[in-house]
Design a protein around this motif. Structure first.
Motif, PDB file in Angstrom:
ATOM      1  N   LEU A 190      37.108 -39.163  38.067  1.00 59.86           N
ATOM      2  CA  LEU A 190      35.810 -38.510  37.931  1.00 59.86           C
ATOM      3  C   LEU A 190      36.051 -37.464  36.767  1.00 59.86           C
ATOM      4  O   LEU A 190      34.417 -37.415  35.884  1.00 59.86           O
ATOM      5  CB  LEU A 190      36.385 -37.182  38.859  1.00 59.86           C
ATOM      6  CG  LEU A 190      36.459 -37.880  40.360  1.00 59.86           C
ATOM      7  CD1 LEU A 190      36.437 -36.837  42.008  1.00 59.86           C
ATOM      8  CD2 LEU A 190      34.707 -38.923  40.769  1.00 59.86           C
ATOM      9  N   MET A 242      22.954 -30.691  43.109  1.00 59.88           N
ATOM     10  CA  MET A 242      23.640 -30.473  44.226  1.00 59.88           C
ATOM     11  C   MET A 242      25.368 -31.074  43.903  1.00 59.88           C
ATOM     12  O   MET A 242      25.010 -32.349  43.560  1.00 59.88           O
ATOM     13  CB  MET A 242      23.352 -30.805  45.629  1.00 59.88           C
ATOM     14  CG  MET A 242      24.603 -29.523  46.544  1.00 59.88           C
ATOM     15  SD  MET A 242      23.266 -29.600  47.534  1.00 59.88           S
ATOM     16  CE  MET A 242      24.460 -29.451  48.945  1.00 59.88           C
ATOM     17  N   GLU A 243      26.177 -30.353  44.043  1.00 54.44           N
ATOM     18  CA  GLU A 243      27.284 -30.731  44.030  1.00 54.44           C
ATOM     19  C   GLU A 243      28.090 -31.336  45.050  1.00 54.44           C
ATOM     20  O   GLU A 243      28.451 -31.466  46.095  1.00 54.44           O
ATOM     21  CB  GLU A 243      28.909 -30.050  43.109  1.00 54.44           C
ATOM     22  CG  GLU A 243      30.393 -30.413  42.914  1.00 54.44           C
ATOM     23  CD  GLU A 243      31.000 -29.302  42.682  1.00 54.44           C
ATOM     24  OE1 GLU A 243      31.440 -28.808  41.333  1.00 54.44           O
ATOM     25  OE2 GLU A 243      31.333 -28.524  43.414  1.00 54.44           O
ATOM     26  N   LYS A 244      28.495 -32.850  44.598  1.00 51.49           N
ATOM     27  CA  LYS A 244      29.402 -34.398  45.672  1.00 51.49           C
ATOM     28  C   LYS A 244      30.590 -33.431  46.284  1.00 51.49           C
ATOM     29  O   LYS A 244      31.605 -32.273  45.296  1.00 51.49           O
ATOM     30  CB  LYS A 244      28.859 -35.135  45.409  1.00 51.49           C
ATOM     31  CG  LYS A 244      27.691 -35.620  45.083  1.00 51.49           C
ATOM     32  CD  LYS A 244      26.862 -35.887  46.337  1.00 51.49           C
ATOM     33  CE  LYS A 244      25.382 -36.355  45.611  1.00 51.49           C
ATOM     34  NZ  LYS A 244      24.148 -36.794  46.948  1.00 51.49           N
ATOM     35  N   HIS A 245      30.992 -34.010  47.451  1.00 49.23           N
ATOM     36  CA  HIS A 245      31.837 -33.858  47.633  1.00 49.23           C
ATOM     37  C   HIS A 245      32.762 -34.906  48.103  1.00 49.23           C
ATOM     38  O   HIS A 245      32.034 -35.472  49.592  1.00 49.23           O
ATOM     39  CB  HIS A 245      31.766 -32.221  49.230  1.00 49.23           C
ATOM     40  CG  HIS A 245      33.270 -31.802  49.493  1.00 49.23           C
ATOM     41  ND1 HIS A 245      34.044 -30.938  50.663  1.00 49.23           N
ATOM     42  CD2 HIS A 245      34.845 -32.088  48.725  1.00 49.23           C
ATOM     43  CE1 HIS A 245      34.667 -30.577  50.553  1.00 49.23           C
ATOM     44  NE2 HIS A 245      35.466 -31.414  50.252  1.00 49.23           N
ATOM     45  N   ASP A 293      32.251 -38.209  33.758  1.00 51.87           N
ATOM     46  CA  ASP A 293      31.694 -37.391  33.654  1.00 51.87           C
ATOM     47  C   ASP A 293      31.065 -36.956  35.264  1.00 51.87           C
ATOM     48  O   ASP A 293      30.138 -36.152  35.692  1.00 51.87           O
ATOM     49  CB  ASP A 293      30.272 -37.402  32.474  1.00 51.87           C
ATOM     50  CG  ASP A 293      29.862 -36.266  32.032  1.00 51.87           C
ATOM     51  OD1 ASP A 293      30.614 -34.902  33.013  1.00 51.87           O
ATOM     52  OD2 ASP A 293      28.410 -36.391  31.479  1.00 51.87           O
ATOM     53  N   ILE A 294      31.523 -37.306  35.858  1.00 49.50           N
ATOM     54  CA  ILE A 294      31.192 -36.401  37.590  1.00 49.50           C
ATOM     55  C   ILE A 294      31.615 -35.663  38.121  1.00 49.50           C
ATOM     56  O   ILE A 294      33.037 -35.231  38.143  1.00 49.50           O
ATOM     57  CB  ILE A 294      31.759 -37.961  37.872  1.00 49.50           C
ATOM     58  CG1 ILE A 294      31.062 -39.381  37.967  1.00 49.50           C
ATOM     59  CG2 ILE A 294      31.239 -37.815  40.210  1.00 49.50           C
ATOM     60  CD1 ILE A 294      31.808 -40.428  38.544  1.00 49.50           C
ATOM     61  N   ILE A 295      30.589 -34.664  38.472  1.00 48.31           N
ATOM     62  CA  ILE A 295      30.733 -32.837  38.860  1.00 48.31           C
ATOM     63  C   ILE A 295      30.868 -32.906  40.126  1.00 48.31           C
ATOM     64  O   ILE A 295      29.517 -33.313  40.895  1.00 48.31           O
ATOM     65  CB  ILE A 295      29.953 -32.095  38.430  1.00 48.31           C
ATOM     66  CG1 ILE A 295      29.786 -32.130  36.700  1.00 48.31           C
ATOM     67  CG2 ILE A 295      30.809 -31.056  38.990  1.00 48.31           C
ATOM     68  CD1 ILE A 295      31.091 -31.816  35.719  1.00 48.31           C
ATOM     69  N   CYS A 296      32.317 -32.921  40.765  1.00 50.85           N
ATOM     70  CA  CYS A 296      32.021 -33.112  42.533  1.00 50.85           C
ATOM     71  C   CYS A 296      33.341 -32.482  42.593  1.00 50.85           C
ATOM     72  O   CYS A 296      34.650 -31.956  41.923  1.00 50.85           O
ATOM     73  CB  CYS A 296      31.723 -33.791  43.281  1.00 50.85           C
ATOM     74  SG  CYS A 296      33.661 -35.260  42.360  1.00 50.85           S
ATOM     75  N   LYS A 297      33.603 -31.784  44.078  1.00 48.65           N
ATOM     76  CA  LYS A 297      34.706 -30.866  44.447  1.00 48.65           C
ATOM     77  C   LYS A 297      35.415 -32.179  45.738  1.00 48.65           C
ATOM     78  O   LYS A 297      34.895 -33.338  45.706  1.00 48.65           O
ATOM     79  CB  LYS A 297      34.378 -30.227  45.392  1.00 48.65           C
ATOM     80  CG  LYS A 297      35.030 -29.596  46.246  1.00 48.65           C
ATOM     81  CD  LYS A 297      34.808 -28.673  47.836  1.00 48.65           C
ATOM     82  CE  LYS A 297      35.924 -27.857  48.178  1.00 48.65           C
ATOM     83  NZ  LYS A 297      35.149 -26.917  49.406  1.00 48.65           N
ATOM     84  N   CYS A 298      36.308 -32.291  45.548  1.00 49.07           N
ATOM     85  CA  CYS A 298      37.468 -33.157  45.487  1.00 49.07           C
ATOM     86  C   CYS A 298      38.525 -32.518  46.886  1.00 49.07           C
ATOM     87  O   CYS A 298      39.274 -32.212  46.218  1.00 49.07           O
ATOM     88  CB  CYS A 298      37.640 -34.186  44.644  1.00 49.07           C
ATOM     89  SG  CYS A 298      39.071 -35.791  45.124  1.00 49.07           S
ATOM     90  N   ASP A 346      30.614 -35.920  51.166  1.00 48.56           N
ATOM     91  CA  ASP A 346      29.457 -36.709  50.854  1.00 48.56           C
ATOM     92  C   ASP A 346      29.890 -37.796  51.399  1.00 48.56           C
ATOM     93  O   ASP A 346      29.156 -38.770  51.139  1.00 48.56           O
ATOM     94  CB  ASP A 346      28.631 -36.440  49.862  1.00 48.56           C
ATOM     95  CG  ASP A 346      28.183 -34.709  49.278  1.00 48.56           C
ATOM     96  OD1 ASP A 346      26.808 -35.188  50.453  1.00 48.56           O
ATOM     97  OD2 ASP A 346      28.317 -33.925  48.791  1.00 48.56           O
TER      98      ASP A 346
END
Length: 122
Positions: A22, A1-4, A26-31, A50
């Motif tokens: 990010l 699950m993608e972090k926010h 290689d960190i996949i997240c919404k910012c 998160d």
């Protein structure tokens, strides 16, 4: 699950540098970016990140004041907050941790170091 992540920082260049770091880590997240505390509080009415990454040096309401307000709000107090500042020292870090931050990071002078720092707490 993608972090926010909610990034609270008044520096207009910071969101791009943060997102690039990010990506490099290689960190996949919404910012989501908030230009200061007031904008962050408006975002938090609609989102549940998160993590919150919070700069200390901001006009109107600095990072410690913002942290206190976040931790005093029942709906937001459980969101982990990472303090993030160029002026991070042991005194500021101790105050932030005492007030509820989960970690304190000194913004690196060399932005190539930022991906490694982000990997450490994400």
């Amino acid at each position: 699950m993608e972090k926010h992540i909610l990034l609270i920082d008044d520096d207009l260049d910071e969101p791009e540098m943060f997102m690039n770091a990010l990506f490099d880590a290689d960190i996949i997240c919404k910012c989501t970016w908030a230009n200061g505390a007031e904008e962050a509080f408006r975002h938090l009415e609609h989102i549940r990140p998160d993590f919150i990454v919070l700069d200390f040096n901001m006009p109107k309401m600095n990072g410690l004041d913002t942290l206190r307000a976040l931790k005093a709000h029942e709906e937001w107090q459980a969101i982990p907050v990472v303090m993030y500042s160029t002026t991070m020292d042991s005194t500021l870090s101790a105050k932030a941790l005492q007030q509820g931050a989960v970690q304190c990071i000194r913004k690196p002078y060399n932005m190539k170091e930022l991906p490694t720092l982000l990997q450490a707490f994400l």
